[in-house]
Design an enzyme around this catalytic site. Structure first.
Site, mmCIF file in Angstrom:
data_model
loop_
_atom_site.group_PDB
_atom_site.id
_atom_site.type_symbol
_atom_site.label_atom_id
_atom_site.label_comp_id
_atom_site.label_asym_id
_atom_site.label_seq_id
_atom_site.Cartn_x
_atom_site.Cartn_y
_atom_site.Cartn_z
ATOM 1 N N ASP A 289 47.040 42.043 42.025
ATOM 2 C CA ASP A 289 46.672 40.741 43.121
ATOM 3 C C ASP A 289 47.724 40.170 43.631
ATOM 4 O O ASP A 289 48.866 40.720 42.762
ATOM 5 C CB ASP A 289 45.752 39.546 41.975
ATOM 6 C CG ASP A 289 45.315 38.788 42.643
ATOM 7 O OD1 ASP A 289 45.205 38.584 43.911
ATOM 8 O OD2 ASP A 289 43.700 37.967 42.236
HETATM 9 C C1 NOJ Z 1 44.475 35.864 44.959
HETATM 10 C C2 NOJ Z 1 42.563 36.497 44.506
HETATM 11 O O1 NOJ Z 1 43.201 35.922 43.054
HETATM 12 C C3 NOJ Z 1 41.599 37.663 44.615
HETATM 13 O O2 NOJ Z 1 40.769 37.085 44.789
HETATM 14 C C4 NOJ Z 1 42.832 37.451 46.369
HETATM 15 O O3 NOJ Z 1 41.921 38.814 47.287
HETATM 16 C C5 NOJ Z 1 43.527 38.250 47.276
HETATM 17 N N1 NOJ Z 1 44.899 36.718 46.419
HETATM 18 C C6 NOJ Z 1 43.947 37.720 48.138
HETATM 19 O O4 NOJ Z 1 44.243 37.339 49.404
#
Ligand code: NOJ
Length: 734
Positions: A289
């Site tokens: 993430d």
């Molecule tokens: C953080 C989020 O937790 C995740 O769900 C998302 O896909 C990513 N950022 C990318 O934007």
């Protein structure tokens, strides 16, 4: 003979003359993918390999929780980009650079958060789950994939299949509720919708299961935190949706921000490698993430970026989202013998595998079609509208307040959500545009035309303490036959980084309803929100409650259709609505307790019952469940058992009824939940007709339980199957 001789000469000549231009095997679209991967990997330099393991950003990022600058001077050989833009021509220019300026012409993988639609935004996942219609979700994900694909996206960071039962956690909005099986079924539907029959189909995009794993258990509902999960619960509750979606072919996964009982999800060798790659044989890749690799330092398991990178990569995270840690440190880590080239080759191969399967090497560019042909096509909007119709939950309907009776001629439409567009669209709206949203008031106009006079008053804002709009709202309410009050959450109140200490709505909104009560008219409460709400004070004040969730672009007409009776509500909650915030956690499949009798151990100050259980949802018709019948009272582990129940639509309106089938095991080596959902089916039943629902119990699948190593056990003895309010006993012998 002469001919043969000439042919041989010719073929030698051809071979010789072509050899100088022979295309490398990895470029041959007819060669097997695995051969293409090995051919390419052995041609790559170390630097080229490491570049593949990184994801940069392109375009303007509007997500406040994940701020990052578009990468300047992007290397042509970068593995992936989060593509915030939506212009296929810009993508094609970037891709052209990769294809023509990188030494080997490796295409970039363009990813984006396509969560509940790309431009044709459909309801948030928590709402979708209430539809119990995974086929419809599959269609909606197909629409999202097509719109995204035509905008230059190859890969979505979706579905989120984090089982979550703490409504204080803002991200409950993004998943399919509190039940593991529900998340499995809807997760699989989403994967199939995005990926189509094959990843190489023209409009398929790769799915990404997130957030692997246990993120939904964030302590206290606080985001980015610790999640205390025993290995047994990990296997019982959190693993099944991921396993089901991996089996369905999900191309990638994203590692979570959470710390799983001391080992962060992004550095967790057990979940990422031992389970995912070794046991489940997943051959795609895992992306971290956003900055999750770097955050291993903040989580206290790495002293610096280099160690964080090493830990994440060794655990099984192949792609580093945005951090640049892999790129900065891998050379040194290899020189120090802490990382091997073969480990890097395996990671690169996994990423290339997804690119090959998507057909990116053979067709790296996006077809350019005008926006008008790309987005919001009538048939696609219809899918979104149908999903809204099927996700709206009728929570309360005292004295058949709904649908509006023929005597309703004047409606007072009140509240901050009544004319709103911005908040209806919901969290993570991808490229959704508020101007595409049909507001509740527009839906009313379309539905009621001149047949019903609709008067509007704002009443109050979403928060604050300005009560100056109350008197106008009360006066309009007094002149109406019925009051529809539309309140709820602003879309930023749920989703990522949207933890709340209370799930009650702000006092001003509750006060609006308290004041409207003075008008003495029936009140219909319409809720727009991304989480279960504390309705303990509101529920007694109103005659009907309609849960609209955050419906996306097509909310107005379906809601109006439900109120008018054109649409019969069919949704049922996929998450429990606690009575008060203090009841959290409350979920339907809690473990059995030591003193279930005489209300022992219950709350002393309030009821221990939630306001609305998982599975609650009313209809305008009545369904009568006949006596359920088992095909046998005993089975062996190799046999299957069927249970039938006939459901009659005894009311006056056609409807769709979802039958939820549960299993319970009263005595087992480890305590089991009160009951567990094992199967559901939604069918249309015309008024006056009946239909049979059948659940085939497969002992290995439906009666077994996992231990802390993920090994499944099947124990002899009594079990119950639950349907409606019936509970039938059967025995597993041998
Ligand atoms: C953080 C989020 O937790 C995740 O769900 C998302 O896909 C990513 N950022 C990318 O934007």
């Amino acid at each position: 003979m002469k001919t043969l001789f000439s042919a041989t000469i010719l073929s030698i000549f051809l071979t010789v003359s072509c050899n100088s231009e022979i295309e490398p095997l990895y470029k041959d679209k007819n060669a097997p993918v695995e051969d293409r991967i090995s051919d390419l990997v052995q041609r790559m330099t170390f630097d080229e390999k490491v570049l593949q393991l990184n994801q940069y950003l392109a375009g303007e990022n509007t997500n406040v929780n994940n701020i990052g600058e578009s990468t300047k001077d992007m290397p042509a050989g970068i593995g992936s980009l989060i593509y915030f833009n939506s212009d296929p021509e810009v993508r094609n220019l970037i891709q052209k650079k990769a294809m023509e300026e990188s030494r080997l012409g490796i295409p970039i993988l363009f990813g984006f958060d396509v969560i509940h639609g790309y431009r044709t935004i459909y309801p948030i996942s928590l709402g979708v789950a209430a539809s119990w219609n995974p086929e419809l979700l599959k269609k909606a994900c197909g629409v999202a994939a097509k719109e995204a694909c035509l905008s230059g996206i190859d890969w979505t960071f979706s579905p989120m299949i984090d089982v979550a039962s703490d409504p204080r956690w803002g991200r409950v909005a993004e998943g399919y509720g509190e039940d593991s099986y529900t998340n499995s079924v809807f997760g699989v539907a989403a994967v199939k919708g995005y990926q189509g029959e094959s990843l190489s189909d023209p409009y398929s995009i790769a799915a990404c299961l997130k957030h692997y794993i246990g993120y939904g258990r964030s302590e206290g509902g606080r985001d980015y935190r610790y999640s205390d999960i025993s290995r047994q619960s990990l296997w019982e509750t959190y693993m099944p949706p991921y396993h089901a979606c991996v089996k369905a072919g999900a191309a990638t996964l994203m590692s979570g921000f959470n710390d799983i009982s001391g080992v962060p999800a992004t550095a967790n060798h057990y979940t990422l490698t031992e389970v995912l790659k070794k046991q489940w044989q997943h051959d795609g890749f895992v992306v971290s993430d956003w900055e999750a690799v770097d955050q291993l330092i903040a989580q206290g398991v790495a002293k610096d970026r280099k160690e964080a990178g090493l830990k994440a990569f060794k655990a099984g995270v192949e792609m580093d989202m945005k951090d640049n840690i892999y790129l900065e440190n891998f050379k040194q880590l290899v020189d120090e013998d802490k990382l091997s080239i073969s480990e890097i080759d395996d990671a690169v191969s996994r990423i290339l595998r997804v690119k090959f399967r998507l057909g990116l090497f053979d067709e790296p560019y996006t077809k350019v079609v005008p926006e008008s042909a790309r987005y919001l096509q009538p048939q696609d909007k219809k899918v979104a509208e149908q999903l809204v119709e099927e996700s709206i939950v009728l929570l309360k309907n005292e004295a058949s307040t709904l649908p509006f009776s023929a005597s309703v001629k004047k409606v007072a439409l009140i509240g901050p959500m009544a004319k709103d567009k911005e908040n209806l669209i919901g969290a993570w709206p991808a490229k959704g545009d508020c101007k595409d949203v049909e507001s509740i008031s527009e839906g009313f106009e379309k539905e009621f035309g001149t047949r019903i006079k609709v008067s509007y008053a704002l009443g109050c804002d979403f928060e604050g303490d300005d009560e100056s709009g109350f008197s106008e709202a009360i006066s309009i309410a007094k002149k109406s036959d019925i009051v529809v009050v539309c309140i709820g959450e602003k879309n930023g109140w749920s989703g990522e980084n949207a933890t709340r200490s209370t799930i009650a709505l702000p006092t001003i909104q509750e006060q609006l309803v308290v004041n409207l009560k003075k008008a003495g008219k029936p009140i219909v409460l319409v809720l727009t929100n991304g989480r279960p709400l504390e309705l303990v004070r509101l529920e007694p004040l109103v005659d009907a409650i309609v849960e609209l969730w955050q419906p996306g672009v097509a909310g107005g007409s379906p809601l109006a259709g439900i109120l008018s009776g054109r649409v019969n509500p069919s949704a049922k909650l996929a998450i429990t609505f606690p009575l008060t915030t203090g009841q959290i956690p409350t979920y339907y499949n809690m473990r059995q307790c030591a003193r279930p009798f005489s209300k022992m151990g219950d709350y002393q100050d309030i009821s221990t019952e939630p306001l609305y259980w998982f599975g609650h949802g009313l209809s305008y018709t009545t369904y009568q469940y006949g006596t359920a019948k088992l095909s046998a009272s005993q089975i062996t582990r190799e046999q299957k058992l069927t249970v039938d129940v006939t459901v009659s639509n005894t009311g006056k309106m056609d409807g769709k009824e979802t039958v939820l089938w549960y299993i319970s095991d009263p005595a087992c080596s480890i305590s089991r939940p009160i009951k567990e959902l094992k199967f559901f089916e939604k069918k249309e039943i015309k008024a006056g007709e009946k239909t049979v629902y059948t659940f085939e119990i497969d002992p290995l699948k439906d009666l077994s339980y996992p231990d802390e190593t993920g090994k499944y056990f099947l124990e002899q003895g009594d079990f119950y199957v639950h349907v409606g309010d019936q509970k039938l006993k059967f025995e597993l012998i041998k």
